[in-house]
Design an enzyme around this catalytic site. Structure first.
Site, short mmCIF file in Angstrom:
data_model
loop_
_atom_site.label_atom_id
_atom_site.label_comp_id
_atom_site.label_asym_id
_atom_site.label_seq_id
_atom_site.Cartn_x
_atom_site.Cartn_y
_atom_site.Cartn_z
N HIS A 121 -47.80 28.49 39.40
CA HIS A 121 -46.46 28.07 38.99
C HIS A 121 -45.48 29.24 39.02
O HIS A 121 -45.87 30.40 38.97
CB HIS A 121 -46.48 27.45 37.59
CG HIS A 121 -46.90 28.41 36.51
ND1 HIS A 121 -48.22 28.73 36.27
CD2 HIS A 121 -46.18 29.13 35.61
CE1 HIS A 121 -48.29 29.59 35.28
NE2 HIS A 121 -47.06 29.87 34.85
N ASP A 131 -42.46 30.37 36.53
CA ASP A 131 -42.16 30.01 35.14
C ASP A 131 -40.89 29.16 35.04
O ASP A 131 -39.87 29.48 35.65
CB ASP A 131 -42.04 31.26 34.26
CG ASP A 131 -43.42 31.81 33.90
OD1 ASP A 131 -44.40 31.05 33.95
OD2 ASP A 131 -43.49 33.02 33.61
N HIS A 133 -47.66 32.45 39.90
CA HIS A 133 -48.84 33.03 39.27
C HIS A 133 -49.70 31.94 38.65
O HIS A 133 -49.25 30.82 38.45
CB HIS A 133 -48.45 34.09 38.22
CG HIS A 133 -47.56 33.56 37.14
ND1 HIS A 133 -46.20 33.40 37.30
CD2 HIS A 133 -47.83 33.12 35.88
CE1 HIS A 133 -45.68 32.91 36.20
NE2 HIS A 133 -46.64 32.72 35.32
N ARG A 192 -45.60 38.88 25.30
CA ARG A 192 -44.82 38.43 26.46
C ARG A 192 -43.34 38.50 26.14
O ARG A 192 -42.91 38.14 25.04
CB ARG A 192 -45.22 36.98 26.71
CG ARG A 192 -44.69 36.34 27.94
CD ARG A 192 -45.32 34.93 27.96
NE ARG A 192 -45.19 34.30 29.25
CZ ARG A 192 -44.08 33.72 29.66
NH1 ARG A 192 -43.01 33.70 28.90
NH2 ARG A 192 -44.04 33.17 30.86
O1 AKG Z 1 -51.60 34.75 30.23
C1 AKG Z 1 -51.46 35.00 31.43
O2 AKG Z 1 -52.18 35.79 32.03
C2 AKG Z 1 -50.33 34.37 32.20
C3 AKG Z 1 -49.85 33.13 31.55
C4 AKG Z 1 -48.56 32.65 32.16
O3 AKG Z 1 -48.54 31.80 33.00
C5 AKG Z 1 -47.31 33.26 31.71
O4 AKG Z 1 -47.33 34.13 30.81
O5 AKG Z 1 -46.26 32.87 32.24
FE FE2 Z 2 -46.46 31.44 33.64
#
Ligand code: AKG
Ligand code: FE2
Length: 290
Positions: free
Chosen positions: A105, A107, A260, A275
């Site tokens: 995807h 984001d 990703h 994040r």
């Molecule tokens: O936790 C992860 O490694 C990626 C998860 C994800 O898709 C994101 O943080 O946008």
């Molecule tokens: Fe993501």
């Protein structure tokens, strides 16, 4: 900052087998302008940058976002926070996170203004699994066969905005009255988008397994076939960064030219990531220039 990184000036090392690059010697404490500028160029060139062997705090991660005035890779919104992505419930590891992230995807692909980029920092990792893969969607565009490219060039892709990846109604949405999802509430974006800063073209297909994506104007079967074909390019390792996380690893990616996905991990092991989302302030909607 530790050892080697402190002594070197900024060095960018491209991933030899696929997408992305490692950043050595970035000084997160002082973030000197010359380094920030060079880092921004690298971010635009590689789309995915990994910082390994740094000892970073939440403050570093947030300050990084604040360097807008220096042309830092990202912009900053006043209420920006570090979001803790954890599978701990009452201190106990409880499942392996959201299944939605297991699919390729971009984001928030279904937003009018999808975020420019994201920063992810590994805090606590499971013993196995939980790897993340990124795909370089410029490289996918460049690799598409000419006939496929000319079929989609200039077209829009439609994403349903009614249901989320778990099949639940999104907030404020009502169940559609028809089975034909093409008539549901949606958003349309160019399937090939021109990156507003690099000027390069990247393929933009939202999410891989989403059966409610439609290349506007094409018969459904043809649209499905083309989306499957594009995905077969996304899945080629030579267009990817395969990230086997080490504690402290930090990855910043450009959400305008990458996709990703994450792998699952054992339910009873802990995975915690910090994040931050890069704002879209001043950014145009996804667009395409012929
Ligand atoms: O936790 C992860 O490694 C990626 C998860 C994800 O898709 C994101 O943080 O946008
Ligand atoms: Fe993501």
């Amino acid at each position: 900052m530790s050892g080697d990184a402190e002594r070197r000036d900024l060095t960018i090392v491209a991933n030899k087998v696929g997408a992305g690059a490692d950043v050595l010697g970035f000084d997160f404490d002082t973030m000197p302008s010359h380094q920030v500028g060079a880092l921004r160029s690298a971010w635009l060139k590689y789309g995915i940058l990994r910082f390994r062997g740094y000892d970073l705090t939440d403050e570093h991660q947030l300050n990084f976002l604040k360097r807008e005035e220096d042309g830092a890779p990202t912009t900053y919104k006043d209420d920006e926070k570090v979001t803790v992505m954890t599978n701990l419930i009452n201190g106990v590891p409880s499942g392996a996170g959201s299944n939605v992230e297991l699919e390729w995807h971009t984001d928030s692909w279904f937003w009018e203004y999808p975020p420019v980029g994201e920063i992810l920092r590994a805090m606590e990792l499971p013993q196995t699994g939980g790897d993340t893969y990124w795909a370089d969607m410029y490289a996918v565009y460049d690799a598409l066969p000419e006939d496929l490219r000319s079929t989609i060039e200039g077209r829009l892709i439609q994403f349903d905005t009614v249901y989320n990846g778990h099949g639940n109604l999104r907030k404020g949405k009502e169940a559609p009255k028809t089975d034909d999802f093409r008539l549901w509430e949606h958003i349309r974006h160019p399937i090939i988008r021109t990156h507003p800063e690099s000027g390069r073209k990247a393929v933009f297909v939202g999410q891989s397994k989403h059966e409610k994506n439609w290349i506007v104007g094409l018969p459904l079967e043809e649209s499905k076939e083309i989306l499957a074909k594009i995905l077969s390019y996304v899945e080629k390792p030579e267009f990817q960064l395969h990230q086997k996380w080490q504690p402290g690893d930090t990855v910043i990616w450009d959400n305008r030219c990458t996709m990703h996905r994450r792998e699952t991990w054992p339910d009873d092991q802990t995975r915690i990531m910090h994040r931050t989302t890069c704002n879209t302030k001043g950014q145009p909607r996804p667009f395409y220039v012929y």
